[in-house]
Design an enzyme around this catalytic site. Structure first.
Site, mmCIF file in Angstrom:
data_model
loop_
_atom_site.group_PDB
_atom_site.id
_atom_site.type_symbol
_atom_site.label_atom_id
_atom_site.label_comp_id
_atom_site.label_asym_id
_atom_site.label_seq_id
_atom_site.Cartn_x
_atom_site.Cartn_y
_atom_site.Cartn_z
ATOM 1 N N THR A 178 0.814 -1.222 0.000
ATOM 2 C CA THR A 178 0.000 0.000 0.000
ATOM 3 C C THR A 178 0.842 1.265 0.000
ATOM 4 O O THR A 178 0.466 2.277 -0.600
ATOM 5 C CB THR A 178 -0.892 0.008 1.268
ATOM 6 O OG1 THR A 178 -1.745 -1.122 1.202
ATOM 7 C CG2 THR A 178 -1.735 1.253 1.369
ATOM 8 N N ASP B 188 1.772 -6.328 -4.579
ATOM 9 C CA ASP B 188 0.970 -6.485 -3.364
ATOM 10 C C ASP B 188 1.577 -7.696 -2.648
ATOM 11 O O ASP B 188 1.802 -8.736 -3.277
ATOM 12 C CB ASP B 188 -0.489 -6.756 -3.771
ATOM 13 C CG ASP B 188 -1.424 -6.811 -2.574
ATOM 14 O OD1 ASP B 188 -1.147 -7.598 -1.648
ATOM 15 O OD2 ASP B 188 -2.423 -6.084 -2.570
ATOM 16 N N SER B 189 1.839 -7.576 -1.341
ATOM 17 C CA SER B 189 2.583 -8.646 -0.674
ATOM 18 C C SER B 189 1.818 -9.970 -0.632
ATOM 19 O O SER B 189 2.401 -11.009 -0.332
ATOM 20 C CB SER B 189 3.011 -8.224 0.727
ATOM 21 O OG SER B 189 1.914 -8.190 1.605
ATOM 22 N N SER B 190 0.530 -9.945 -0.935
ATOM 23 C CA SER B 190 -0.227 -11.211 -1.022
ATOM 24 C C SER B 190 0.350 -12.097 -2.120
ATOM 25 O O SER B 190 0.119 -13.308 -2.139
ATOM 26 C CB SER B 190 -1.693 -10.940 -1.341
ATOM 27 O OG SER B 190 -2.132 -9.798 -0.677
ATOM 28 N N THR C 83 1.891 -4.835 4.190
ATOM 29 C CA THR C 83 1.723 -5.306 5.573
ATOM 30 C C THR C 83 1.154 -6.730 5.634
ATOM 31 O O THR C 83 1.373 -7.430 6.614
ATOM 32 C CB THR C 83 0.780 -4.376 6.366
ATOM 33 O OG1 THR C 83 -0.488 -4.323 5.704
ATOM 34 C CG2 THR C 83 1.354 -2.980 6.492
ATOM 35 N N ASP C 84 0.439 -7.143 4.583
ATOM 36 C CA ASP C 84 -0.274 -8.431 4.661
ATOM 37 C C ASP C 84 0.665 -9.614 4.896
ATOM 38 O O ASP C 84 0.376 -10.482 5.710
ATOM 39 C CB ASP C 84 -1.090 -8.667 3.377
ATOM 40 C CG ASP C 84 -2.303 -7.752 3.301
ATOM 41 O OD1 ASP C 84 -2.654 -7.128 4.324
ATOM 42 O OD2 ASP C 84 -2.901 -7.654 2.218
ATOM 43 N N GLN D 208 -3.462 -21.664 18.976
ATOM 44 C CA GLN D 208 -4.370 -20.615 18.492
ATOM 45 C C GLN D 208 -4.359 -19.403 19.418
ATOM 46 O O GLN D 208 -4.914 -18.360 19.078
ATOM 47 C CB GLN D 208 -5.790 -21.189 18.364
ATOM 48 C CG GLN D 208 -5.862 -22.254 17.291
ATOM 49 C CD GLN D 208 -7.219 -22.925 17.184
ATOM 50 O OE1 GLN D 208 -8.236 -22.396 17.634
ATOM 51 N NE2 GLN D 208 -7.242 -24.095 16.581
HETATM 52 N N1 ASP Z 1 -2.370 -5.663 0.357
HETATM 53 C C1 ASP Z 1 -1.326 -4.793 0.805
HETATM 54 C C2 ASP Z 1 -0.029 -5.583 0.820
HETATM 55 O O1 ASP Z 1 0.205 -6.324 1.724
HETATM 56 C C3 ASP Z 1 -1.647 -4.253 2.147
HETATM 57 C C4 ASP Z 1 -0.624 -3.312 2.734
HETATM 58 O O2 ASP Z 1 0.393 -2.992 2.168
HETATM 59 O O3 ASP Z 1 -0.857 -2.865 3.857
HETATM 60 O O4 ASP Z 1 0.746 -5.488 -0.104
#
Ligand code: ASP
Length: 332
Positions: free
Chosen positions: A12, A55-57, A87-88, A266
C-alpha cells in the site's frame, strides 16, 4: 553520515488510487518518495533499489531469495537496510529473512503503511522516517517498524487490517519505542561475527487450524502426498482430541511416513507445552513437535527453511526446529 539502502518491494505504501475504481495499484515509487519526503536524505545517505513492486499477497519464495541476495551483495556497502513491504505478508518475509541472514551485525528493518504515502493523513511518512532513523542505530536484527514500535520480525503478528498500530509481538519484548525520543530495549540480540547466508526453502508444507468437530479423515490424504511438513494450530497449550475424532493415529502415520507435524497454538500469548495434559502427552508420543512460543507464521517459515537446509535429514529438522536460531522463540 550512515549509509542506508532503501529497498522497495511494494504494498500500500507506494500505491496510488486507480480512477475511476479507486482500487489501489503500484506506481513509480522513487518519484513518489522524493516528492513527499524531499528531505529524507538528511537522516542518512540513502540509496534506492526496487527489488520488485507487488501487493505482498503475491509474495513467493523467489521474492525472498531476490531480496536476500540483494542484501547479501550490498552487505558491506551499507550500515543498514530498510525494506518497504506490504503489511499483509510482512511477518512471513521478516521471518524468512531472519533465518536467511543469520549472524547479522546491522539492522534490516521492514516497514509499510496502511494508507498510501500519496494520501493525506498517511502513516507512510512517519513509518519510513522512523525506520530509516532506526536503521542508523546498532540493532543487528531483522525488525518490523510500524506505528511507534520496532518489533523483532520473527516474533510479530499482524493484529489489525486498519489500525496504524497494526502489529504486535505477544511473546517477545519490543526492540525499540519511538516517541519524542528513540528508546532501544535491552533485548536486542548481540551482533554476529559474520553473515551466514542461506536461502533454500521447501514449499512442500501446509498450515491449518484445528476446530472442534474436524475429522482427521479429511487429513488422511496428506500421508501419501508430497507434503513434507504440517503446522497444525491446536488449542491452548497445544491440545487436540484424543477420544472421538482423535488426531493421534494421524500424527503417528504422518511421523512414520517421515513427515513433520508441528504443533502451534491458536492463543497468541503463551506457549505450547505438551507435558501439561494427557492430550499433549499423546501428541508428543505420536511424534508431534511443540513450537514453544513461536508464532504460527514463523513456525511455518522455520519449517520451510529447515526442510530446505536439511533436505534429506528429517532428524536434523526435528532437532533444529526445537532450537532457537534467530531469536524466534524464548525457550529451546
Ligand atoms: N495488500 C497490501 C499488501 O500487503 C496491504 C498493505 O500494504 O498494507 O501489499
Amino acid at each position: 553520515m550512515k549509509k542506508i539502502l532503501l529497498i522497495h518491494t511494494g504494498g500500500t505504501f507506494g500505491m496510488m488510487p486507480l480512477h475511476p475504481s479507486q482500487a489501489l495499484a503500484p506506481t513509480d515509487i522513487a518519484d513518489l518518495i522524493l516528492k513527499y519526503l524531499p528531505d529524507i536524505q538528511t537522516l542518512a545517505e540513502i540509496d534506492f533499489e526496487i527489488s520488485f513492486n507487488i501487493d505482498s499477497s503475491n509474495i513467493q519464495i523467489e521474492h525472498w531469495q531476490k531480496l536476500g541476495r540483494l542484501i547479501r551483495q550490498n552487505y558491506q556497502k551499507y550500515d543498514g537496510f530498510v525494506i518497504i513491504h506490504g503489511t499483509d505478508a510482512m511477518v512471513y518475509t521478516a521471518s524468512a529473512l531472519s533465518f536467511m541472514l543469520q549472524g547479522l551485525d546491522k539492522p534490516v528493518i521492514l516497514t509499510g503503511s496502511q494508507r498510501p504515502l500519496a494520501l493525506i493523513r498517511s502513516d507512510a511518512r512517519s513509518n519510513l522516517i522512523s525506520s530509516i532513523e532506526l536503521a542508523t542505530h546498532p540493532i543487528p536484527e531483522v525488525g518490523i517498524f510500524f506505528g511507534t514500535t520496532l518489533y523483532r520480525g520473527n516474533r510479530t503478528i499482524k493484529i489489525s487490517s486498519t489500525s496504524y498500530e497494526a502489529f504486535a509481538s505477544p511473546n517477545a519484548a519490543v526492540l525499540a519505542q519511538v516517541g519524542l525520543d528513540i528508546s532501544l530495549s535491552k533485548n536486542i540480540l548481540e551482533a554476529g561475527n559474520s553473515l551466514q547466508y542461506q536461502d533454500s526453502f521447501d514449499h512442500q508444507v501446509i498450515c491449518f487450524r484445528f476446530h472442534p468437530g474436524l475429522s482427521p479423515d479429511y487429513c488422511q490424504h496428506f500421508i501419501n502426498s508430497p507434503i513434507r511438513g504440517i503446522v497444525l494450530e491446536a488449542l491452548g497449550v497445544g491440545n487436540l482430541p484424543i477420544n472421538e475424532n482423535s488426531f493421534i493415529p494421524w500424527i503417528e502415520s504422518m511421523t512414520d511416513a517421515g513427515k513433520i507435524v508441528i504443533i502451534t497454538s491458536q492463543s497468541p500469548y503463551g506457549r505450547v507445552d505438551l507435558s501439561l495434559y494427557e492430550c499433549g502427552h499423546q501428541i508428543k508420543d505420536a511424534g508431534g513437535i511443540p513450537a514453544s512460543d513461536m508464532t504460527t507464521a514463523c513456525s511455518l517459515i522455520k519449517l520451510m527453511f529447515l526442510l530446505g537446509k536439511f533436505p534429506s535429514d528429517i532428524k536434523m529438522v526435528r532437532k533444529e526446529f526445537q532450537t532457537a536460531i534467530a531469536g524466534e522463540m524464548s525457550i529451546s
